[in-house]
Design an enzyme around this catalytic site. Structure first.
Site, mmCIF file in Angstrom:
data_model
loop_
_atom_site.group_PDB
_atom_site.id
_atom_site.type_symbol
_atom_site.label_atom_id
_atom_site.label_comp_id
_atom_site.label_asym_id
_atom_site.label_seq_id
_atom_site.Cartn_x
_atom_site.Cartn_y
_atom_site.Cartn_z
ATOM 1 N N SER A 7 0.849 -1.188 0.000
ATOM 2 C CA SER A 7 0.000 0.000 0.000
ATOM 3 C C SER A 7 0.881 1.233 0.000
ATOM 4 O O SER A 7 1.651 1.461 0.940
ATOM 5 C CB SER A 7 -0.889 0.016 1.249
ATOM 6 N N HIS A 32 -1.150 -1.290 -4.349
ATOM 7 C CA HIS A 32 -2.412 -0.986 -3.663
ATOM 8 C C HIS A 32 -2.490 0.531 -3.420
ATOM 9 O O HIS A 32 -1.627 1.116 -2.770
ATOM 10 C CB HIS A 32 -2.457 -1.752 -2.339
ATOM 11 N N ASP A 34 -4.755 3.612 -1.951
ATOM 12 C CA ASP A 34 -5.845 3.932 -1.033
ATOM 13 C C ASP A 34 -6.408 5.315 -1.312
ATOM 14 O O ASP A 34 -5.728 6.323 -1.125
ATOM 15 C CB ASP A 34 -5.329 3.872 0.406
ATOM 16 N N MET A 36 -9.171 8.059 -0.311
ATOM 17 C CA MET A 36 -10.053 8.423 0.814
ATOM 18 C C MET A 36 -10.600 9.830 0.599
ATOM 19 O O MET A 36 -9.881 10.702 0.104
ATOM 20 C CB MET A 36 -9.262 8.387 2.122
ATOM 21 N N HIS A 65 -8.315 0.962 -4.013
ATOM 22 C CA HIS A 65 -9.237 0.737 -2.898
ATOM 23 C C HIS A 65 -9.955 2.051 -2.599
ATOM 24 O O HIS A 65 -9.380 2.959 -2.006
ATOM 25 C CB HIS A 65 -8.390 0.255 -1.699
ATOM 26 N N MET A 67 -12.192 4.266 -0.627
ATOM 27 C CA MET A 67 -12.855 4.489 0.660
ATOM 28 C C MET A 67 -13.551 5.833 0.544
ATOM 29 O O MET A 67 -13.153 6.837 1.153
ATOM 30 C CB MET A 67 -11.812 4.471 1.786
ATOM 31 N N MET A 138 -11.375 -6.052 5.485
ATOM 32 C CA MET A 138 -10.521 -5.137 6.253
ATOM 33 C C MET A 138 -10.169 -5.766 7.597
ATOM 34 O O MET A 138 -11.039 -6.252 8.319
ATOM 35 C CB MET A 138 -11.250 -3.803 6.497
ATOM 36 N N GLY A 145 -2.871 3.993 7.884
ATOM 37 C CA GLY A 145 -1.900 2.909 7.928
ATOM 38 C C GLY A 145 -1.370 2.737 9.354
ATOM 39 O O GLY A 145 -1.655 3.538 10.249
ATOM 40 N N GLY A 146 -0.635 1.666 9.560
ATOM 41 C CA GLY A 146 0.079 1.485 10.820
ATOM 42 C C GLY A 146 -0.765 1.053 12.003
ATOM 43 O O GLY A 146 -0.339 1.176 13.157
ATOM 44 N N ASP A 176 -6.452 -6.476 4.330
ATOM 45 C CA ASP A 176 -5.810 -5.157 4.339
ATOM 46 C C ASP A 176 -5.842 -4.610 5.758
ATOM 47 O O ASP A 176 -6.918 -4.407 6.322
ATOM 48 C CB ASP A 176 -6.593 -4.247 3.369
ATOM 49 N N GLY A 177 -4.635 -4.361 6.298
ATOM 50 C CA GLY A 177 -4.537 -3.723 7.608
ATOM 51 C C GLY A 177 -3.728 -4.548 8.588
ATOM 52 O O GLY A 177 -4.115 -5.657 8.941
ATOM 53 N N GLY A 198 1.205 -2.139 4.053
ATOM 54 C CA GLY A 198 1.670 -0.762 3.916
ATOM 55 C C GLY A 198 2.916 -0.528 4.741
ATOM 56 O O GLY A 198 4.038 -0.622 4.244
HETATM 57 C C1 DX5 Z 1 -6.190 1.584 5.553
HETATM 58 C C2 DX5 Z 1 -5.763 1.230 4.169
HETATM 59 C C3 DX5 Z 1 -4.636 0.300 4.127
HETATM 60 C C4 DX5 Z 1 -3.358 0.761 4.789
HETATM 61 C C5 DX5 Z 1 -2.687 -0.464 5.329
HETATM 62 O O1 DX5 Z 1 -7.415 2.185 5.516
HETATM 63 O O2 DX5 Z 1 -6.817 0.657 3.439
HETATM 64 O O3 DX5 Z 1 -4.357 -0.132 2.789
HETATM 65 O O4 DX5 Z 1 -2.479 1.450 3.942
HETATM 66 O O5 DX5 Z 1 -1.596 -0.060 6.088
HETATM 67 P P1 DX5 Z 1 -0.856 -1.052 7.102
HETATM 68 O O6 DX5 Z 1 -0.362 -2.214 6.303
HETATM 69 O O7 DX5 Z 1 0.242 -0.192 7.648
HETATM 70 O O8 DX5 Z 1 -1.870 -1.451 8.123
HETATM 71 ZN ZN ZN Z 2 -6.334 -0.271 1.465
#
Ligand code: DX5
Ligand code: ZN
Length: 216
Positions: A7, A32, A34, A36, A65, A67, A138, A145-146, A176-177, A198
């Site tokens: 990601s 990937h 994201d 938002m 993705h 969101m 999810m 992230g993180g 994812d996550g 990510g």
């Molecule tokens: C969160 C995103 C993820 C995010 C994952 O809403 O959809 O794709 O980047 O990050 P990590 O792998 O750090 O949880």
């Molecule tokens: Zn994502």
């Protein structure tokens, strides 16, 4: 086959070109992305022009993705921008509008996908199964992230894996996550074949070794 989708939310945005080009050197399978909107999730990230720009610099499939609220309004634009897989959230609109969004995605020759947030039950994907090339479960609350991996999503993942085996065996199952080598293994044991990572990918001292470990 297990696939890894880094990601780019955790990439260095000042050096986005460098970070994206490097993905095809480390064994990553998808990029990937994201998206938002600050409404469906409490964060704002990447939009259509950035997807277009990314498309020009990588041979890897773009796993976009969304969101965003009422994604039916924008799926055509993201397909034209270069998405190869386009994921909408089942919670983001009515069933009728989501079905229309998935049909539009496929009419553009793009793979269609739905995602479910942690509080959304497995059954919520059922109306969409026949129109999907990928389902995204999810394993954190979307938006950032993180965050910490939610292992309690595994029963839901397994249930959806069962739906796919029975009704759409060609459909991919993505998580994812909070994914790293250890949590990725747990997800694979519960049926996932595409693992988004990510922060664990971009913080890894050796991303190629990280991808190998996640696939091992
Ligand atoms: C969160 C995103 C993820 C995010 C994952 O809403 O959809 O794709 O980047 O990050 P990590 O792998 O750090 O949880
Ligand atoms: Zn994502």
């Amino acid at each position: 086959m297990v696939k890894v989708a880094p990601s780019i939310l955790s990439a260095d945005f000042v050096n986005l070109e460098r970070d994206i080009r490097s993905l095809s050197q480390t064994g990553a399978d998808y990029v990937h992305v994201d998206v938002m909107d600050g409404i469906f999730v409490p964060n704002i990230t990447i939009g259509i022009p950035v997807v277009e720009a990314i498309r020009r610099i990588t041979p890897l499939p773009l796993d976009v993705h969304l969101m965003i609220d009422r994604p039916v309004r924008y799926v055509g634009a993201f397909c034209k921008a270069g998405a190869d897989i386009l994921t909408i959230h089942v919670e983001a609109d009515t069933e009728e509008n989501n079905l229309s969004a998935l049909r539009q995605i496929r009419a553009n020759g793009v793979k269609a996908a739905v995602s479910v947030k942690p509080n959304t039950p497995a059954e919520a994907v059922l109306p969409y199964l026949g129109l999907c090339d990928l389902i995204l479960v999810m394993t954190v609350e979307p938006g950032f992230g993180g965050q910490r991996f939610m292992e309690d999503m595994m029963p839901k993942l397994k249930t959806i894996s069962g739906y796919l085996a029975a009704q759409n065996p060609g459909c991919e199952l993505e998580v994812d996550g909070g994914i790293n080598a250890e949590t990725g293994r747990i997800c694979r044991e519960n049926g996932a074949n595409v693992l988004v990572a990510g922060s664990a990918y971009f913080k890894a001292p050796d991303p190629e070794a990280f991808v190998r470990a996640v696939k091992a």
